[in-house]
Design an enzyme around this catalytic site. Structure first.
Site, PDB file in Angstrom:
ATOM      1  N   LEU A  56       0.865  -1.166   0.000  1.00 21.03           N
ATOM      2  CA  LEU A  56       0.000   0.000   0.000  1.00 21.03           C
ATOM      3  C   LEU A  56       0.906   1.222   0.000  1.00 21.03           C
ATOM      4  O   LEU A  56       1.965   1.219   0.633  1.00 21.03           O
ATOM      5  CB  LEU A  56      -0.913   0.019   1.238  1.00 21.03           C
ATOM      6  CG  LEU A  56      -1.998  -1.053   1.317  1.00 21.03           C
ATOM      7  CD1 LEU A  56      -2.765  -0.934   2.640  1.00 21.03           C
ATOM      8  CD2 LEU A  56      -2.965  -0.959   0.142  1.00 21.03           C
ATOM      9  N   ASP A  57       0.500   2.278  -0.689  1.00 23.02           N
ATOM     10  CA  ASP A  57       1.319   3.474  -0.779  1.00 23.02           C
ATOM     11  C   ASP A  57       1.579   4.077   0.604  1.00 23.02           C
ATOM     12  O   ASP A  57       0.850   3.821   1.567  1.00 23.02           O
ATOM     13  CB  ASP A  57       0.632   4.526  -1.651  1.00 23.02           C
ATOM     14  CG  ASP A  57       0.426   4.044  -3.073  1.00 23.02           C
ATOM     15  OD1 ASP A  57       1.231   3.212  -3.528  1.00 23.02           O
ATOM     16  OD2 ASP A  57      -0.533   4.495  -3.713  1.00 23.02           O
ATOM     17  N   TYR A  58       2.583   4.914   0.686  1.00 22.09           N
ATOM     18  CA  TYR A  58       3.005   5.567   1.929  1.00 22.09           C
ATOM     19  C   TYR A  58       1.822   6.211   2.665  1.00 22.09           C
ATOM     20  O   TYR A  58       1.673   6.052   3.882  1.00 22.09           O
ATOM     21  CB  TYR A  58       4.053   6.625   1.583  1.00 22.09           C
ATOM     22  CG  TYR A  58       4.674   7.344   2.754  1.00 22.09           C
ATOM     23  CD1 TYR A  58       5.514   6.680   3.638  1.00 22.09           C
ATOM     24  CD2 TYR A  58       4.437   8.703   2.961  1.00 22.09           C
ATOM     25  CE1 TYR A  58       6.108   7.350   4.706  1.00 22.09           C
ATOM     26  CE2 TYR A  58       5.019   9.378   4.019  1.00 22.09           C
ATOM     27  CZ  TYR A  58       5.852   8.697   4.896  1.00 22.09           C
ATOM     28  OH  TYR A  58       6.429   9.365   5.946  1.00 22.09           O
ATOM     29  N   THR A  74      -1.447   5.676   1.950  1.00 24.33           N
ATOM     30  CA  THR A  74      -2.662   4.864   1.885  1.00 24.33           C
ATOM     31  C   THR A  74      -2.775   4.017   3.147  1.00 24.33           C
ATOM     32  O   THR A  74      -1.799   3.430   3.598  1.00 24.33           O
ATOM     33  CB  THR A  74      -2.654   3.950   0.648  1.00 24.33           C
ATOM     34  OG1 THR A  74      -2.618   4.768  -0.526  1.00 24.33           O
ATOM     35  CG2 THR A  74      -3.900   3.079   0.605  1.00 24.33           C
TER      36      THR A  74
END
Length: 243
Positions: free
Chosen positions: A101-103, A105
């Protein structure tokens, strides 16, 4: 006898794909000899070393984390940022995130030391659904939502069809909340999909992974998957259904 890359993955050192890369690069030894052949099979009695470290068998563990914001979905970070594995510092097993998952997110992220399990859940061919709730800037039109449903062209190719619905919209404030379910896992995919229709994501959370959800957890908290949940995930990956 098992394929060497599979043994490395099962040991939790790396995913099967990464294990294959390590073999080709000459970073794996079997009984003291470098092996570069991907078809090599080994037995329980063979001694395997990866980058100079002997494989030690450890019990397989499976965790469900409510990933908080400002956290990297990785084992380490060269910029010194907090990683998801920092939350598990007291866990003796060498676990790693299943996908990413993105930073910024938040939401449901699985972690394990079972490379084969991780491979099954992340490879697009297994089509495991992942559901996100996105707060976006602007209000998507019905026509644009249908573009996402059919699949939309991005710089790295057209996306697979997605399930998309608008949960709420505020025309005066020009903001909306949408739910989207995809089974692919491209880098920043959900954000790029909404960018492509002119409604950039302001906040993103993964609510569900297959049949799993975040019930009972707050950001930064986690729990172990039950044996039944692990089995259901394997069945889902192998058969495409839970019947």
């Amino acid at each position: 006898m098992e394929r060497l890359q599979k043994v490395i993955a099962y040991a939790g050192v790396a995913s099967r794909r990464k294990a294959e890369q390590l073999i080709v690069e000459g970073k794996v030894r079997v009984n003291g000899k470098i092996v570069r052949e991907l078809g090599t099979k080994v037995s329980e009695s063979d001694e395997v070393e990866v980058e100079g470290v002997k494989l030690e068998k450890e019990d397989k563990v499976y965790y469900l984390l409510y990933k908080p914001r400002a956290t990297i979905s990785a084992v380490t970070d060269d910029k010194g940022r907090k990683t998801v594995t920092d939350i598990f510092k007291h866990i003796p097993e060498r676990i790693f995130p299943v996908g990413r998952l993105d930073y910024d997110t938040t939401g449901l992220l699985l972690l394990t030391n079972d490379g084969e399990f991780a491979y099954q859940l992340t490879h697009p061919k297994f089509k495991i659904d992942k559901t996100y709730v996105a707060r976006v800037k602007g209000v998507p039109t019905i026509a644009n939502l249908k573009k996402l449903q059919r699949g939309i062209q991005l710089e790295d190719g057209k996306t697979a069809p997605a399930k998309v619905s608008m949960m709420s919209a505020d025309e005066s404030a020009q903001k909306a909340i949408c739910e989207i379910t995809i089974h692919e896992g491209r880098n920043r995919q959900v954000r790029r999909m909404f960018d492509a229709i002119g409604t950039p994501v302001v906040k993103l959370k993964r609510e569900r992974f297959a049949f799993l959800d975040l019930y009972g957890l707050t950001p930064g908290e986690y729990r172990e998957l039950t044996k039944h949940e692990v089995k259901r995930l394997r069945v889902l990956a192998e058969t495409g259904n839970l019947d």
